[in-house]
Motif scaffolding. Structure first.
Motif, PDB file in Angstrom:
ATOM      1  N   GLY A 184      10.724   1.229  -5.239  1.00  0.00           N
ATOM      2  CA  GLY A 184       9.473   0.376  -5.547  1.00  0.00           C
ATOM      3  C   GLY A 184       9.394  -0.312  -7.040  1.00  0.00           C
ATOM      4  O   GLY A 184       9.922   0.575  -7.880  1.00  0.00           O
ATOM      5  N   TYR A 185       8.932  -1.564  -6.943  1.00  0.00           N
ATOM      6  CA  TYR A 185       8.459  -1.952  -8.278  1.00  0.00           C
ATOM      7  C   TYR A 185       7.046  -2.667  -7.766  1.00  0.00           C
ATOM      8  O   TYR A 185       6.767  -3.003  -6.989  1.00  0.00           O
ATOM      9  CB  TYR A 185       9.424  -2.803  -9.043  1.00  0.00           C
ATOM     10  CG  TYR A 185       9.773  -4.153  -8.033  1.00  0.00           C
ATOM     11  CD1 TYR A 185      10.692  -4.084  -7.314  1.00  0.00           C
ATOM     12  CD2 TYR A 185       8.797  -5.409  -8.046  1.00  0.00           C
ATOM     13  CE1 TYR A 185      11.409  -5.128  -6.576  1.00  0.00           C
ATOM     14  CE2 TYR A 185       9.364  -6.438  -7.257  1.00  0.00           C
ATOM     15  CZ  TYR A 185      10.552  -6.048  -6.388  1.00  0.00           C
ATOM     16  OH  TYR A 185      10.802  -7.164  -5.740  1.00  0.00           O
ATOM     17  N   ILE A 186       6.294  -2.888  -9.045  1.00  0.00           N
ATOM     18  CA  ILE A 186       4.948  -3.204  -8.660  1.00  0.00           C
ATOM     19  C   ILE A 186       4.535  -4.656  -8.986  1.00  0.00           C
ATOM     20  O   ILE A 186       4.987  -5.131  -9.865  1.00  0.00           O
ATOM     21  CB  ILE A 186       3.702  -2.474  -9.583  1.00  0.00           C
ATOM     22  CG1 ILE A 186       4.035  -1.062  -9.221  1.00  0.00           C
ATOM     23  CG2 ILE A 186       2.173  -2.952  -9.324  1.00  0.00           C
ATOM     24  CD1 ILE A 186       3.215  -0.084 -10.396  1.00  0.00           C
ATOM     25  N   GLY A 187       4.057  -5.212  -8.008  1.00  0.00           N
ATOM     26  CA  GLY A 187       3.934  -6.911  -7.983  1.00  0.00           C
ATOM     27  C   GLY A 187       5.129  -7.406  -7.998  1.00  0.00           C
ATOM     28  O   GLY A 187       6.113  -7.240  -7.469  1.00  0.00           O
ATOM     29  N   ASP A 188       5.438  -8.518  -8.964  1.00  0.00           N
ATOM     30  CA  ASP A 188       6.704  -9.124  -9.343  1.00  0.00           C
ATOM     31  C   ASP A 188       7.794  -8.504 -10.143  1.00  0.00           C
ATOM     32  O   ASP A 188       8.701  -9.132 -10.324  1.00  0.00           O
ATOM     33  CB  ASP A 188       6.338 -10.604  -9.721  1.00  0.00           C
ATOM     34  CG  ASP A 188       5.702 -10.508 -11.194  1.00  0.00           C
ATOM     35  OD1 ASP A 188       5.761  -9.482 -11.717  1.00  0.00           O
ATOM     36  OD2 ASP A 188       5.539 -11.566 -11.863  1.00  0.00           O
ATOM     37  N   PRO A 248      -0.096  -4.210  -6.052  1.00  0.00           N
ATOM     38  CA  PRO A 248      -0.706  -3.404  -7.258  1.00  0.00           C
ATOM     39  C   PRO A 248      -1.922  -2.480  -6.490  1.00  0.00           C
ATOM     40  O   PRO A 248      -2.135  -1.368  -6.826  1.00  0.00           O
ATOM     41  CB  PRO A 248      -1.531  -4.250  -8.123  1.00  0.00           C
ATOM     42  CG  PRO A 248      -0.617  -5.637  -8.048  1.00  0.00           C
ATOM     43  CD  PRO A 248      -0.125  -5.616  -6.498  1.00  0.00           C
ATOM     44  N   GLU A 249      -2.406  -3.056  -5.278  1.00  0.00           N
ATOM     45  CA  GLU A 249      -3.262  -2.323  -4.707  1.00  0.00           C
ATOM     46  C   GLU A 249      -2.829  -0.903  -4.109  1.00  0.00           C
ATOM     47  O   GLU A 249      -3.348   0.121  -3.792  1.00  0.00           O
ATOM     48  CB  GLU A 249      -4.133  -3.193  -3.487  1.00  0.00           C
ATOM     49  CG  GLU A 249      -4.870  -4.111  -3.846  1.00  0.00           C
ATOM     50  CD  GLU A 249      -3.840  -5.272  -4.179  1.00  0.00           C
ATOM     51  OE1 GLU A 249      -2.517  -5.603  -3.590  1.00  0.00           O
ATOM     52  OE2 GLU A 249      -4.064  -5.924  -5.232  1.00  0.00           O
ATOM     53  N   ASP A 250      -1.401  -1.223  -3.677  1.00  0.00           N
ATOM     54  CA  ASP A 250      -0.730   0.037  -2.720  1.00  0.00           C
ATOM     55  C   ASP A 250      -0.127   1.102  -3.757  1.00  0.00           C
ATOM     56  O   ASP A 250       0.413   1.912  -3.536  1.00  0.00           O
ATOM     57  CB  ASP A 250       0.190  -0.690  -1.989  1.00  0.00           C
ATOM     58  CG  ASP A 250      -0.263  -1.152  -0.681  1.00  0.00           C
ATOM     59  OD1 ASP A 250      -1.551  -1.044  -0.382  1.00  0.00           O
ATOM     60  OD2 ASP A 250       0.173  -1.979  -0.224  1.00  0.00           O
ATOM     61  N   ALA A 251       0.029   0.365  -5.207  1.00  0.00           N
ATOM     62  CA  ALA A 251       0.752   1.338  -6.051  1.00  0.00           C
ATOM     63  C   ALA A 251       0.050   2.844  -6.175  1.00  0.00           C
ATOM     64  O   ALA A 251       0.980   3.654  -6.349  1.00  0.00           O
ATOM     65  CB  ALA A 251       0.859   0.397  -7.194  1.00  0.00           C
ATOM     66  N   LEU A 258       1.999   8.321 -11.394  1.00  0.00           N
ATOM     67  CA  LEU A 258       3.064   7.386 -12.218  1.00  0.00           C
ATOM     68  C   LEU A 258       2.731   5.851 -12.132  1.00  0.00           C
ATOM     69  O   LEU A 258       3.282   5.294 -12.947  1.00  0.00           O
ATOM     70  CB  LEU A 258       4.293   7.760 -11.639  1.00  0.00           C
ATOM     71  CG  LEU A 258       5.699   7.141 -12.560  1.00  0.00           C
ATOM     72  CD1 LEU A 258       5.454   7.500 -14.095  1.00  0.00           C
ATOM     73  CD2 LEU A 258       6.903   7.471 -11.990  1.00  0.00           C
ATOM     74  N   GLY A 259       2.017   5.473 -11.049  1.00  0.00           N
ATOM     75  CA  GLY A 259       1.742   3.982 -10.919  1.00  0.00           C
ATOM     76  C   GLY A 259       0.894   3.509 -12.017  1.00  0.00           C
ATOM     77  O   GLY A 259       1.517   2.298 -12.455  1.00  0.00           O
ATOM     78  N   ALA A 260       0.285   4.214 -12.701  1.00  0.00           N
ATOM     79  CA  ALA A 260      -0.447   3.564 -13.761  1.00  0.00           C
ATOM     80  C   ALA A 260       0.336   3.313 -15.021  1.00  0.00           C
ATOM     81  O   ALA A 260       0.222   2.454 -15.687  1.00  0.00           O
ATOM     82  CB  ALA A 260      -1.582   4.524 -14.268  1.00  0.00           C
TER      83      ALA A 260
END
Ligand SMILES: NC(=O)c1ccc[n+]([C@@H]2O[C@H](COP(=O)([O-])OP(=O)(O)OC[C@H]3O[C@@H](n4cnc5c(N)ncnc54)[C@H](OP(=O)(O)O)[C@@H]3O)[C@@H](O)[C@H]2O)c1
Length: 303
Positions: A184-188, A248-251, A258-260
């Protein structure tokens, strides 16, 4: 020189030690367990038994040294406030014992907590101020040690200090990809991580001890900013998994703590550090390292 180190048994510290010994320094290292003490002895370091909360031990170690390199840190991201309090108290203890000595105090820091939108330089000041901020506001606090007659040098490490055997952020990303079945990567995926190989970072610390004057901020940055989408794609390629966007909501649910960090845009240069120290990174970059050392021999993820 007699050098007192915390974190000498850690990922970065254990790579710094050989540079110090080769340069002829005597190294004493804080060891919180028998296992760490024995690892230090094997590496040629004299262990001093104690933990980061044992402030008297920190004072003893620093008091009998010509320089201090502080790389120890409690990496408990579920109790990050406590890690920050420990860091702040340790710095206060070091300040007390080093005050007026003119001795070097090198300490680990990071590249989070800055405004984004342009590459960070060594002149940018951390916005983490005060004991209750992340890492106890340690960088701003320690850089003021110049007023106490101490020579502080900040070692700002890239968010990924990568290499074979890593147990840090990049290895956690790989573990999460295996567990989730997607990289996974976040957003774009446009947020970036600066990166440095562990061996380059360790060499930079050795040079900083020799050459950086008190009051210097250094950047252990070999690659200025690798888009998170490219990091995820490299992991996905190696594991045979698709690279997918996570909203971003699911991150937080997908990446946990680690998402932050993975969603933060950390783009930084090291031009001033390279010029000051004559430091030139020579090791492989993050994406090649992922392919060679993080995902090779990967087993298929559990169905
Ligand atoms: N690695 C990175 O990508 C990265 C990026 C940015 C900043 N940094 C910073 O750079 C510094 C070094 O990082 P690292 O990757 O080398 O960390 P690490 O591998 O987790 O090593 C941490 C070190 O601190 C010691 N330590 C932890 N808790 C302790 C305690 N309660 N008492 C005494 N010692 C304790 C560990 O001792 P044991 O060996 O006994 O566990 C180890 O020597 C840290 O401040 C870290 O936050 C690292």
């Amino acid at each position: 020189m007699r050098v007192f180190m915390t974190g000498a048994s850690g990922w970065i510290g254990s790579a710094v030690v050989p540079h110090l010994l080769e340069a002829g320094h005597e190294v004493t290292g804080l060891a919180r367990s028998d296992a760490s003490a024995s690892a230090l002895e094997t590496a040629g370091v004299t262990p001093l038994l104690g933990g980061l909360d044992d402030l008297d031990v920190l004072r003893t170690g620093a008091g009998s040294a010509d320089a201090v390199i502080h790389l120890g840190f409690k990496h408990d991201f579920d109790h990050f406030d406590e890690s920050g309090r420990t860091e702040r108290a340790a710095l206060e203890a070091f300040r007390e014992v080093l005050r007026g000595s003119g001795r070097k105090f090198l300490f680990a820091s990071g590249l989070a907590g800055f405004p984004s939108g342009r590459p960070l330089t060594e002149h940018d000041q951390s916005s983490f101020v005060g004991p209750d901020s992340p890492r106890g506001g340690s960088e701003r606090f320690a850089m003021d040690f110049v007023d106490d007659g101490i020579a502080p040098v900040s070692l700002r490490f890239s968010p990924t200090v990568h290499g074979a055997g890593d147990h840090g952020f990049t290895s956690v990303l790989v573990r999460i990809a295996r567990e989730r079945g997607v990289a996974g990567y976040i957003g774009d995926g446009s947020t970036r991580w600066a990166a440095v190989h562990r061996l380059d970072a360790a060499r930079m610390v050795g040079l900083a001890l020799e050459k950086a004057p008190g009051g210097t901020i250094t950047h252990a940055v070999a690659e200025e900013g690798i888009p998170s989408k490219q990091i995820a794609e490299a992991i996905g390629r190696g594991l045979g998994l698709p690279a997918v966007s996570i909203s971003p909501e699911d991150a937080p649910a997908h990446f946990g703590w680690l998402g932050a960090f993975f969603g933060a845009d950390v783009h930084a240069t090291s031009a001033l550090t390279r010029e000051l120290l004559g430091w030139q990174p020579t090791e492989i970059g993050l994406l090649q390292d992922i392919a060679e050392n993080y995902v090779s021999g990967a087993e298929a993820p559990a169905a």
